[in-house]
Design a protein around this motif. Structure first.
Motif, PDB file in Angstrom:
ATOM      1  N   UNK A  70       0.245  -1.342  -0.165  1.00 45.63           N
ATOM      2  CA  UNK A  70       0.138  -0.204  -0.183  1.00 45.63           C
ATOM      3  C   UNK A  70       1.270   1.242  -0.166  1.00 45.63           C
ATOM      4  N   UNK A  71       2.250   0.970   0.465  1.00 47.08           N
ATOM      5  CA  UNK A  71       3.234   2.167   0.584  1.00 47.08           C
ATOM      6  C   UNK A  71       3.676   2.446  -0.838  1.00 47.08           C
ATOM      7  N   UNK A  72       3.739   1.260  -1.231  1.00 45.77           N
ATOM      8  CA  UNK A  72       4.378   1.449  -3.288  1.00 45.77           C
ATOM      9  C   UNK A  72       3.262   1.724  -4.082  1.00 45.77           C
ATOM     10  N   UNK A  73       2.062   1.780  -3.380  1.00 40.70           N
ATOM     11  CA  UNK A  73       0.774   2.404  -4.369  1.00 40.70           C
ATOM     12  C   UNK A  73       0.942   3.481  -4.726  1.00 40.70           C
TER      13      UNK A  73
ATOM     14  N   UNK B  44      -6.352   7.740 -14.374  1.00 33.71           N
ATOM     15  CA  UNK B  44      -5.839   7.171 -14.646  1.00 33.71           C
ATOM     16  C   UNK B  44      -4.724   6.412 -14.159  1.00 33.71           C
ATOM     17  N   UNK B  45      -4.443   6.977 -14.030  1.00 35.61           N
ATOM     18  CA  UNK B  45      -2.864   6.578 -12.911  1.00 35.61           C
ATOM     19  C   UNK B  45      -3.041   5.953 -11.373  1.00 35.61           C
TER      20      UNK B  45
ATOM     21  N   UNK C 199      -3.184   2.103 -10.853  1.00 39.68           N
ATOM     22  CA  UNK C 199      -1.696   1.373  -9.341  1.00 39.68           C
ATOM     23  C   UNK C 199      -3.665   1.263  -8.078  1.00 39.68           C
ATOM     24  N   UNK C 200      -3.968   1.842  -8.009  1.00 42.52           N
ATOM     25  CA  UNK C 200      -5.096   0.821  -7.047  1.00 42.52           C
ATOM     26  C   UNK C 200      -5.522  -0.438  -7.608  1.00 42.52           C
TER      27      UNK C 200
END
Length: 477
Positions: free
Chosen positions: A353-356, A371-372, A376-377
């Motif tokens: 969740x941090x890398x998200x 869009x990002x 990502x989610x």
């Protein structure tokens, strides 16, 4: 981590707090990218014309005074042509009165009527992957000067040199001037020149030899700029209108507009500022230019509203809440299993969740925020859900984890898109999560069987004394 549910809650709480560290590191990366973006915007803006603040026009009137000065004149011997000496050998002098014209501080006169119209057209410039909004502005100024008021500032025998009058308009930088630049007085064109000040402040000036004969002036300027456009209300009665095709204005400075209309096609705003609202004298012997520009300038900022760096930074700030909710969901799902999740597995979920947040910033720079965020989610939800099914062995309970993640990231998107409602959305979600946890764990035995804490906080029931058995036929005690 096979202890009681209370012990597991404690461990998960500690792990949640430790997740602040990677979130802080992610926030630093976001700030670094944001500063890099600001540097790009500032550099492109400076090359295009920069942030523009207009002050003036101001009429500068030279002042002089004829004074009598007494000087000492040497006495010359008529026969020898040498200076006479007294008995002690000192030069002999005599007083002499001489009329001289000396320069005094000029009078600075501000306009009486000052009507300004600004029309801007914006366009995007690019530096690497960054977009920089810049503008072209057409500025029209109509004004006049109450020249009769200038003489009220004279002292003693001072006189105004009307033939040496200069009209001055200051700009942030002359490099911003593009296209038209014309000054007319009662319809007749007046030559203008750049101010050769050599300082940080640019501008233009014009010699006005017949200032008392001109009733009104018109100045038209075309200039480039970036980030913001501001003007100083120098008139005794100032009226300013700004029109633009930029749909996201931020009105700023010493005065807010009287009214504005903002649409997707642009905006229009108007200001009306009387002399009582500005702390400037109409006639002065001092130069208040710097004070005017610093304290009274107003106008509009051309900015990107709620850009994705701001969104990503807020996502990092709210990250600890969503990591805690995910940890809590996993804990509640597997609280009755014989093989609960290991602390390392919680750490892996928190790191995902941090890398998200970093993924969202990296892709937003390329494809835009919406869009990002979706990409990502979606990847993060899929990763954690699959990990719950394969790694945590949640089985049929895996959809519960996936549904919770969908809700969390949907709420996070709402928070990031609507800054005004971020606090109410985040706090409401936290309250509902806490209430659900309290309800689901209402019948839990937090100590668990054989826990040492039970002997500390539970009061053991005292046995009720019973009377010894009586022999048959014996009297009752």
């Amino acid at each position: 981590m096979r202890g009681s549910l209370g012990f597991r809650f404690f461990i998960v709480g500690v792990l949640t707090v430790l997740m602040v560290i990677p979130l802080m590191l992610a926030s630093e990366v976001i700030n670094s990218r944001k500063n890099y973006s600001r540097d790009a915007v500032r550099e492109v803006g400076r090359e295009w014309g920069g942030e523009q603040v207009l002050s003036g026009p101001m009429l500068v009137l030279p002042v002089s005074e004829e004074v009598t000065r007494v000087i000492s004149e040497p006495v010359i011997d008529e026969e020898s042509g040498a200076q006479q000496l007294d008995a002690n050998g000192n030069p002999v002098t005599r007083p002499l009165s001489r009329l001289e014209r000396v320069t005094r501080d000029p009078i600075r006169l501000l306009p009486g009527r000052y009507d300004v119209t600004m029309r801007t057209e914006t366009e995007m410039r690019y530096r690497g992957i960054f977009n920089v909004p810049v503008y072209r502005a057409a500025v029209g100024m109509d004004f006049d000067f109450p020249v009769e008021a200038a003489e009220t500032a004279l002292v003693g025998q001072e006189e105004i040199d009307w033939a040496g009058a200069r009209l001055v308009v200051n700009l942030t930088s002359n490099a911003a001037l593009r296209g038209v630049a014309t000054l007319t007085g009662d319809g007749a064109e007046i030559a203008i020149e750049p101010i050769a000040s050599g300082g940080y402040l640019g501008g233009i000036e014009a010699a006005i030899t017949d200032v008392r004969a001109i009733d009104g002036y018109r100045l038209d300027l075309g200039l480039n700029g970036a980030q913001y456009l501001q003007i100083v209300p120098v008139g005794r009665n100032t009226a300013v209108t700004i029109e633009s095709d930029w749909p996201h204005p931020s009105f700023t400075g010493g005065f807010l507009p009287d009214g504005s209309t903002i649409t997707d096609a642009g905006f229009e705003a108007t200001w009306t500022i009387p002399h009582l609202a500005r702390t400037l004298p109409q006639v002065s012997r001092e130069d208040f230019t710097e004070a005017m520009r610093s304290n009274m300038a107003f106008g509009v900022d051309f900015y990107e509203p709620n850009d994705f760096y701001q969104k990503a930074y807020r996502a990092a700030k709210y990250g600890i809440l969503f990591i805690a909710l995910t940890f809590l969901t996993v804990l509640l799902i597997d609280r009755n299993t014989t093989r609960p999740a290991h602390p390392v597995q919680y750490v892996l979920i928190g790191l995902a969740q941090t890398v998200f947040v970093l993924l969202m910033v990296a892709y937003a720079e390329q494809i835009g925020f919406t869009a990002a965020y979706a990409l990502s989610s979606g990847a993060t939800i899929l990763l954690i859900t699959l990990f719950g099914w394969v790694g945590l062995k949640l089985g049929s309970r895996t959809p519960v984890l996936g549904a919770m993640l969908l809700v969390v990231y949907a709420v996070l998107y709402f928070i990031l898109k609507s800054a005004d409602y971020a606090l109410i959305a985040g706090s409401t979600l936290a309250f509902l999560a806490l209430a659900a946890t309290m309800w689901l764990t209402r019948n839990e035995d937090w100590y668990g069987p054989g826990e040492p804490g039970a002997r500390l906080f539970r009061r053991e029931a005292k046995p009720v004394p019973t009377a010894p058995p009586q022999a048959p036929g014996s009297p009752a005690p």
